[in-house]
Design an enzyme around this catalytic site. Structure first.
Site, PDB file in Angstrom:
ATOM      1  N   GLY A 162     -12.167   2.154 -36.981  1.00  0.00           N
ATOM      2  CA  GLY A 162     -11.194   3.076 -37.041  1.00  0.00           C
ATOM      3  C   GLY A 162     -10.002   2.509 -38.040  1.00  0.00           C
ATOM      4  N   ASP A 183     -10.332   9.079 -41.748  1.00  0.00           N
ATOM      5  CA  ASP A 183     -10.550   7.797 -42.521  1.00  0.00           C
ATOM      6  C   ASP A 183      -9.816   7.931 -43.756  1.00  0.00           C
ATOM      7  OD1 ASP A 183     -12.851   7.851 -40.646  1.00  0.00           O
ATOM      8  OD2 ASP A 183     -12.344   5.803 -40.886  1.00  0.00           O
TER       9      ASP A 183
HETATM   10  O1  MRU Z   1     -17.377   3.562 -38.468  1.00  0.00           O
HETATM   11  P1  MRU Z   1     -15.830   3.902 -37.854  1.00  0.00           P
HETATM   12  O2  MRU Z   1     -16.094   3.727 -36.280  1.00  0.00           O
HETATM   13  O3  MRU Z   1     -14.880   3.017 -38.248  1.00  0.00           O
HETATM   14  O4  MRU Z   1     -15.238   5.393 -37.854  1.00  0.00           O
HETATM   15  C1  MRU Z   1     -14.331   5.655 -37.407  1.00  0.00           C
HETATM   16  C2  MRU Z   1     -13.831   7.021 -37.599  1.00  0.00           C
HETATM   17  O5  MRU Z   1     -14.427   7.751 -38.338  1.00  0.00           O
HETATM   18  C3  MRU Z   1     -12.359   7.673 -37.024  1.00  0.00           C
HETATM   19  O6  MRU Z   1     -12.640   8.843 -36.462  1.00  0.00           O
HETATM   20  C4  MRU Z   1     -11.277   7.480 -37.832  1.00  0.00           C
HETATM   21  O7  MRU Z   1     -11.340   6.015 -38.404  1.00  0.00           O
HETATM   22  C5  MRU Z   1      -9.987   7.744 -37.588  1.00  0.00           C
HETATM   23  S1  MRU Z   1      -9.546   6.568 -36.353  1.00  0.00           S
HETATM   24  C6  MRU Z   1      -8.047   6.719 -35.629  1.00  0.00           C
END
Ligand code: MRU
Length: 362
Positions: A50, A242
């Protein structure tokens, strides 16, 4: 109720304790991270994940690389800080919070070194900076929760994709924060959580968090979202991000763009919730955002079960980009950016001090 996703434990020296998210929901275990390499690995494996949580983890990771060392002088300290930052920055390419936090840490060390501080003082400064990054993130999550909760009404039914809750941040979350605040305000909500193939952040993490908070959550397969919308089950979509380009294009977990297309088809508002640290003013549009591609095994051998023949070709992008014109609004800690575009994003970035004030007219 909120989950403590990661924490710095002890003083100097100390270590990072984080929830091992790869094991959820079957096991609630915490792990101790004591070196830069362990932190790089934890970020790559998605033990911590995240965008905002990765930023906090990287800031603490930098301390791990510096706290037990002897330095010849400030320049030596700075060189090694930059080296650790480069290693941490190589863990994942898409979430800009990682680079934002590392840049902020290195900039602090540069400022302190230019002011003639000793190595010990430089380290103390970085401790302060990392703690600030963490506590500011928690504060921003609460603010986004309050701004976003104003968009919600009693009885609404929401769809979310991936996990953008407490587990993804240093606080109560981004996309889930409005739900938590609305719940605190006594609103009754129903949340549909997309499973989120291939790593099932929705199934494993979002449902775990919302259940613990006592919020009504229903898990659906990703490919059930269209039918849920067609049957009138969804009033609004809330997702995290992200990286957000300067024009308002939003990068988030793979599948988010598909959800946005569906939302548009069904006339359902699509909201993004993200702190200003997730905006990248250096990237003008979403097509320039680097998209992480992950291992084929996540698709063919997810969680140890083979679901496709050996040797099959796999394309496994971890993120996608939703164009700004499909976004009803971006909830930030400085307010709602309605129907985001270049001018409105720049205005929010100025308000939050991430861009210099525009020159006033003559
Ligand atoms: O691959 P991840 O689990 O790190 O992806 C996370 C996401 O896509 C979330 O939606 C994003 O980081 C926003 S988190 C507050």
């Amino acid at each position: 109720m909120h989950v403590e996703t990661l924490a710095w434990v002890g003083g100097r020296p100390g270590f990072v304790r984080l929830i091992e998210q790869t094991l959820l929901p079957r096991e609630e275990r915490e792990v101790e991270i004591r070196t830069v390499d362990e932190m790089v690995d934890a970020i790559y494996r998605l033990a911590v994940r995240g965008a905002p949580a990765i930023g906090v983890a990287a800031a603490y990771g930098l301390l791990l690389g510096l706290q037990d060392q002897e330095f010849e002088d400030g320049a030596d300290f700075l060189g090694r800080a930059r080296e650790s930052a480069a290693r941490l920055g190589s863990a994942r390419p898409t979430a800009v919070n990682l680079f934002w936090a590392l840049d902020r840490m290195v900039a602090r060390a540069e400022r302190d070194q230019a002011a003639g501080k000793t190595s010990d003082e430089l380290l103390a400064g970085l401790f302060e900076e990392a703690k600030n990054i963490h506590s500011e993130d928690a504060h921003q999550c609460r603010r986004m929760g309050e701004v976003g909760a104003d968009l919600l009404r009693d009885g609404m039914s929401l769809l979310t994709h991936c996990n953008a809750g407490a587990l993804a941040t240093g606080g109560m979350g981004t996309a889930l924060a409005p739900m938590y605040v609305a719940h605190e305000r006594g609103l009754s909500l129903k949340v549909f959580a997309d499973e989120t193939r291939p790593l099932l952040q929705g199934a494993r993490l979002t449902t775990w968090e919302l259940q613990r908070a006592g919020i009504d959550v229903t898990l659906i397969c990703d490919n059930a979202a269209a039918t849920a919308m067609q049957q009138g089950k969804i009033d609004a979509v809330f997702v995290g991000s992200d990286r957000i380009a300067r024009n308002g294009d939003v990068c988030n977990k793979i599948g988010t763009y598909g959800v946005a297309v569906l939302a548009r088809q069904h006339g359902i508002p699509f909201y993004v919730v993200a702190p200003l640290s997730t905006f990248d003013p250096d990237i003008r549009s979403g097509k320039d955002i680097p998209i992480e591609e992950r291992s084929p095994e996540e698709v063919t051998l997810g969680f140890g079960t083979r679901t496709a023949p050996e040797g099959v070709s796999v394309w496994n992008p971890a993120f996608d980009v939703t164009p700004a014109d499909m976004v009803a609004g971006i909830v930030t800690e400085v307010g709602l950016i309605e129907r985001p575009n270049l001018a409105r994003v720049e205005e929010a970035l100025r308000k939050g001090g991430r861009l210099p004030e525009a020159p006033t007219g003559t």
